[in-house]
Scaffold this motif. Structure first.
Motif, PDB file in Angstrom:
ATOM      1  N   PRO A   2     -11.947   6.807   6.501  1.00 21.56           N
ATOM      2  CA  PRO A   2     -12.422   6.474   5.150  1.00 21.56           C
ATOM      3  C   PRO A   2     -11.751   5.211   4.618  1.00 21.56           C
ATOM      4  CG  PRO A   2     -11.899   8.812   5.319  1.00 21.56           C
ATOM      5  CD  PRO A   2     -11.412   8.178   6.587  1.00 21.56           C
ATOM      6  N   HIS A   3     -12.529   4.282   4.122  1.00 22.17           N
ATOM      7  CA  HIS A   3     -11.987   3.055   3.544  1.00 22.17           C
ATOM      8  C   HIS A   3     -13.099   2.368   2.770  1.00 22.17           C
ATOM      9  CE1 HIS A   3     -14.014   1.412   7.097  1.00 22.17           C
ATOM     10  NE2 HIS A   3     -14.030   0.241   6.471  1.00 22.17           N
ATOM     11  N   SER A   4     -12.715   1.371   2.004  1.00 17.33           N
ATOM     12  CA  SER A   4     -13.723   0.614   1.277  1.00 17.33           C
ATOM     13  C   SER A   4     -13.318  -0.846   1.167  1.00 17.33           C
ATOM     14  CB  SER A   4     -13.951   1.214  -0.121  1.00 17.33           C
ATOM     15  OG  SER A   4     -14.964   0.522  -0.783  1.00 17.33           O
ATOM     16  N   CYS A   5     -12.346  -1.151   0.300  1.00 20.11           N
ATOM     17  CA  CYS A   5     -12.101  -2.548  -0.032  1.00 20.11           C
ATOM     18  C   CYS A   5     -11.254  -3.297   0.983  1.00 20.11           C
ATOM     19  CB  CYS A   5     -11.430  -2.641  -1.403  1.00 20.11           C
ATOM     20  SG  CYS A   5      -9.711  -2.091  -1.451  1.00 20.11           S
ATOM     21  N   LYS A   6     -10.390  -2.627   1.718  1.00 20.23           N
ATOM     22  CA  LYS A   6      -9.429  -3.237   2.647  1.00 20.23           C
ATOM     23  C   LYS A   6      -8.462  -4.188   1.938  1.00 20.23           C
ATOM     24  CE  LYS A   6     -12.471  -3.204   6.719  1.00 20.23           C
ATOM     25  NZ  LYS A   6     -13.023  -4.030   7.817  1.00 20.23           N
ATOM     26  N   GLU A   7      -8.289  -4.025   0.656  1.00 17.93           N
ATOM     27  CA  GLU A   7      -7.449  -4.935  -0.120  1.00 17.93           C
ATOM     28  C   GLU A   7      -6.432  -4.180  -0.981  1.00 17.93           C
ATOM     29  OE1 GLU A   7     -10.253  -7.273  -2.262  1.00 17.93           O
ATOM     30  OE2 GLU A   7     -10.765  -8.515  -0.546  1.00 17.93           O
ATOM     31  N   SER A   8      -6.155  -2.935  -0.628  1.00 14.46           N
ATOM     32  CA  SER A   8      -5.164  -2.079  -1.305  1.00 14.46           C
ATOM     33  C   SER A   8      -5.463  -1.893  -2.787  1.00 14.46           C
ATOM     34  CB  SER A   8      -3.739  -2.620  -1.103  1.00 14.46           C
ATOM     35  OG  SER A   8      -3.500  -3.802  -1.810  1.00 14.46           O
ATOM     36  N   MET A   9      -6.753  -1.942  -3.148  1.00 14.94           N
ATOM     37  CA  MET A   9      -7.126  -1.836  -4.556  1.00 14.94           C
ATOM     38  C   MET A   9      -7.834  -0.526  -4.905  1.00 14.94           C
ATOM     39  SD  MET A   9      -8.461  -5.712  -5.282  1.00 14.94           S
ATOM     40  CE  MET A   9      -8.941  -5.313  -6.967  1.00 14.94           C
ATOM     41  N   CYS A  10      -8.658  -0.010  -3.983  1.00 11.79           N
ATOM     42  CA  CYS A  10      -9.530   1.107  -4.366  1.00 11.79           C
ATOM     43  C   CYS A  10      -8.924   2.476  -4.080  1.00 11.79           C
ATOM     44  CB  CYS A  10     -10.880   0.980  -3.671  1.00 11.79           C
ATOM     45  SG  CYS A  10     -10.835   1.283  -1.883  1.00 11.79           S
ATOM     46  N   GLY A  11      -8.005   2.570  -3.124  1.00 12.00           N
ATOM     47  CA  GLY A  11      -7.382   3.844  -2.802  1.00 12.00           C
ATOM     48  C   GLY A  11      -8.195   4.734  -1.880  1.00 12.00           C
ATOM     49  N   ALA A  12      -9.321   4.238  -1.364  1.00 10.71           N
ATOM     50  CA  ALA A  12     -10.174   5.070  -0.512  1.00 10.71           C
ATOM     51  C   ALA A  12      -9.508   5.443   0.811  1.00 10.71           C
ATOM     52  CB  ALA A  12     -11.494   4.350  -0.236  1.00 10.71           C
ATOM     53  N   CYS A  13      -8.527   4.650   1.265  1.00  9.33           N
ATOM     54  CA  CYS A  13      -7.879   4.914   2.565  1.00  9.33           C
ATOM     55  C   CYS A  13      -6.554   5.650   2.399  1.00  9.33           C
ATOM     56  CB  CYS A  13      -7.666   3.608   3.325  1.00  9.33           C
ATOM     57  SG  CYS A  13      -6.548   2.438   2.516  1.00  9.33           S
ATOM     58  N   LYS A  14      -6.348   6.297   1.281  1.00  3.74           N
ATOM     59  CA  LYS A  14      -5.089   6.984   0.986  1.00  3.74           C
ATOM     60  C   LYS A  14      -4.877   8.199   1.880  1.00  3.74           C
ATOM     61  CE  LYS A  14      -4.844   9.838  -2.500  1.00  3.74           C
ATOM     62  NZ  LYS A  14      -4.814  10.394  -3.871  1.00  3.74           N
ATOM     63  N   VAL A  15      -3.687   8.320   2.461  1.00  8.77           N
ATOM     64  CA  VAL A  15      -3.276   9.508   3.213  1.00  8.77           C
ATOM     65  C   VAL A  15      -1.810   9.799   2.873  1.00  8.77           C
ATOM     66  CG1 VAL A  15      -4.865   9.132   5.149  1.00  8.77           C
ATOM     67  CG2 VAL A  15      -2.570   8.170   5.231  1.00  8.77           C
ATOM     68  N   ARG A  16      -1.333  10.955   3.309  1.00 11.24           N
ATOM     69  CA  ARG A  16       0.071  11.300   3.083  1.00 11.24           C
ATOM     70  C   ARG A  16       0.866  11.112   4.366  1.00 11.24           C
ATOM     71  NH1 ARG A  16       3.118  16.031   3.081  1.00 11.24           N
ATOM     72  NH2 ARG A  16       1.265  17.271   3.569  1.00 11.24           N
ATOM     73  N   LEU A  17       2.002  10.443   4.266  1.00  7.75           N
ATOM     74  CA  LEU A  17       2.885  10.217   5.408  1.00  7.75           C
ATOM     75  C   LEU A  17       3.749  11.454   5.613  1.00  7.75           C
ATOM     76  CD1 LEU A  17       4.070   8.270   7.543  1.00  7.75           C
ATOM     77  CD2 LEU A  17       5.659   7.474   5.777  1.00  7.75           C
ATOM     78  N   VAL A  18       3.563  12.120   6.766  1.00  5.73           N
ATOM     79  CA  VAL A  18       4.302  13.341   7.086  1.00  5.73           C
ATOM     80  C   VAL A  18       5.544  13.030   7.905  1.00  5.73           C
ATOM     81  CG1 VAL A  18       4.176  15.595   8.233  1.00  5.73           C
ATOM     82  CG2 VAL A  18       2.177  14.699   7.005  1.00  5.73           C
TER      83      VAL A  18
ATOM     84  N   LEU B  31      -2.104   2.947  -5.745  1.00  5.82           N
ATOM     85  CA  LEU B  31      -1.334   4.178  -5.873  1.00  5.82           C
ATOM     86  C   LEU B  31      -0.317   4.090  -6.998  1.00  5.82           C
ATOM     87  CD1 LEU B  31      -0.540   4.937  -2.109  1.00  5.82           C
ATOM     88  CD2 LEU B  31      -2.480   5.736  -3.475  1.00  5.82           C
ATOM     89  N   PRO B  32      -0.298   5.069  -7.910  1.00  2.00           N
ATOM     90  CA  PRO B  32       0.749   5.091  -8.941  1.00  2.00           C
ATOM     91  C   PRO B  32       2.082   5.513  -8.327  1.00  2.00           C
ATOM     92  CG  PRO B  32      -0.632   7.050  -9.106  1.00  2.00           C
ATOM     93  CD  PRO B  32      -1.256   6.176  -8.050  1.00  2.00           C
ATOM     94  N   ASP B  33       3.142   5.304  -9.064  1.00  2.00           N
ATOM     95  CA  ASP B  33       4.488   5.584  -8.538  1.00  2.00           C
ATOM     96  C   ASP B  33       4.664   7.037  -8.124  1.00  2.00           C
ATOM     97  OD1 ASP B  33       5.162   2.963  -8.954  1.00  2.00           O
ATOM     98  OD2 ASP B  33       6.171   3.305 -10.875  1.00  2.00           O
ATOM     99  N   ASP B  34       4.069   7.974  -8.871  1.00  2.00           N
ATOM    100  CA  ASP B  34       4.280   9.378  -8.524  1.00  2.00           C
ATOM    101  C   ASP B  34       3.648   9.729  -7.182  1.00  2.00           C
ATOM    102  OD1 ASP B  34       1.714   9.052  -9.580  1.00  2.00           O
ATOM    103  OD2 ASP B  34       1.647  11.077 -10.414  1.00  2.00           O
ATOM    104  N   GLU B  35       2.510   9.116  -6.837  1.00  2.00           N
ATOM    105  CA  GLU B  35       1.888   9.384  -5.546  1.00  2.00           C
ATOM    106  C   GLU B  35       2.684   8.740  -4.412  1.00  2.00           C
ATOM    107  OE1 GLU B  35      -2.259   8.498  -5.387  1.00  2.00           O
ATOM    108  OE2 GLU B  35      -2.789  10.169  -6.714  1.00  2.00           O
TER     109      GLU B  35
END
Length: 346
Positions: free
Chosen positions: A291-307, A319-323
């Motif tokens: 999943p992705h969209s803008c490829k410019e770190s703006m839309c958040g569509a490619c967000k995942v959690r680093l385990v 991404l806001p600071d809490d995320e």
């Protein structure tokens, strides 16, 4: 999710900038001022995705509209401006973006814009003035010349309508004053002393700041305001365009990382990622369509959690600071820094 919406009107704002007035479709009607739409365009047989900010405000009954500025060599901005007409349909996403505001008590707001970076600020300005009768807004707007000022007539009208509550100051870097003096125009570049004058006047009111424009303008603004005592919580920024070279770099030796992603369509997937490019680009090169969209770190569509493992985000506007503290990362700007990465959706 993609949806097709009709272009109701096209308004020529300046020689290079134009506004697309879109139909008030349910899929895009619930947007917040400052947010943007992803446009999915078919150009020369390929899908091109671009983000354009709302310049309209639903709080004053305006139809959803985005404003776009043509750039030299710009594939999408020139295609839309030259090939599309009123009545055509375009594929767009639902509204995206965290560069917005909530409404409440009276406040003092400073907005700093450069070029077409005024677009999301214009939407927020109209909304704040309408929703918060006691709030006051100042806009510092940088352009090269008076001909490149987007929404010039509209800004003049708003200043008259909200006398004492809205102040607009134009900074024109490539134009001389000439014979006609303009009270709200300065014929030079915006500089740190302009911020000092503002902060000196209003620091007791804890001003809230919104900045959108080219990187140099944003850097100048943040550095100046921080030195003058404003905190990071008071300053919100939006990148006016994607950062160059976000997907790859060549400043470190080539290496590979084993990437495991859990819960992608219910199943784990693995692939090898190069250290010199983003994890998203490595996945796409391997034929894996994450999943992705803008490829410019703006839309958040490619967000995942680093385990597990280490990943360095080159830029982050979504991404806001809490995320970030919870371990979420953006794959479009994330470069692997360890021999193994484990990531998880959800």
């Amino acid at each position: 999710m993609k949806t097709r919406v009709k272009i109701e009107r096209i308004i020529q704002e300046t020689r290079e900038a134009y506004t697309l007035v879109l139909e008030n479709a349910p899929s895009i009607a619930q947007y917040l001022p400052g947010q943007f739409l992803n446009f999915f365009l078919q150009i020369n047989g390929q899908e091109v995705v671009r983000q354009y900010s709302f310049s309209s405000s639903s709080f004053i009954g305006e139809p959803p509209s985005v404003t776009i500025k043509k750039v030299a060599g710009g594939l999408a901005s020139n295609f839309i401006g030259e090939q599309l007409r009123a009545g055509d349909e375009v594929s767009v996403s639902s509204p995206n973006g965290r560069f917005t505001t909530t409404f409440g008590v009276a406040r003092r707001v400073l907005m700093v814009a450069g070029g077409s970076g005024v677009t999301p600020l214009y939407a927020m300005m109209k909304s704040i003035l309408a929703q918060e009768p006691e709030s006051q807004v100042t806009l510092l707007y940088a352009n090269r010349s008076s001909e490149s000022i987007i929404f010039k007539k509209e800004l003049d009208h708003l200043e008259r309508k909200y006398t004492g509550r809205l102040e607009v100051r134009h900074f024109l870097s490539a134009e001389d004053a000439g014979l006609e003096k303009q009270e709200n125009t300065v014929f030079r570049k915006l500089n740190r002393f302009d911020f000092q004058k503002y902060v000196d006047a209003y620091w007791k009111e804890n001003p809230e700041v919104f900045i959108c424009g080219p990187e140099a303008l944003m850097n100048l603004s943040v550095e100046s305001l921080t030195i003058l005592g404003l905190s990071a919580d008071q300053i919100k920024m939006e990148a006016f365009s994607g950062m160059p070279g976000i997907e790859s770099r060549d400043d470190k030796p080539e290496a590979y990382t084993q990437v495991e992603i859990k819960d992608f369509n219910g199943e784990p997937i693995t692939f090898m990622a190069e250290s010199n490019q983003s994890v998203l680009k490595s996945a796409l090169d391997a034929g894996i369509r994450l999943p992705h969209s803008c490829k410019e770190s703006m839309c958040g569509a490619c967000k995942v959690r680093l385990v597990f493992g280490q990943l360095n985000m080159k830029t982050n506007y979504a991404l806001p600071d809490d995320e970030v503290e919870q371990g979420y990362v953006l794959l479009c700007s994330g470069f692997p820094q360890s021999e193994k990465l484990v990531l998880q959706y959800g």
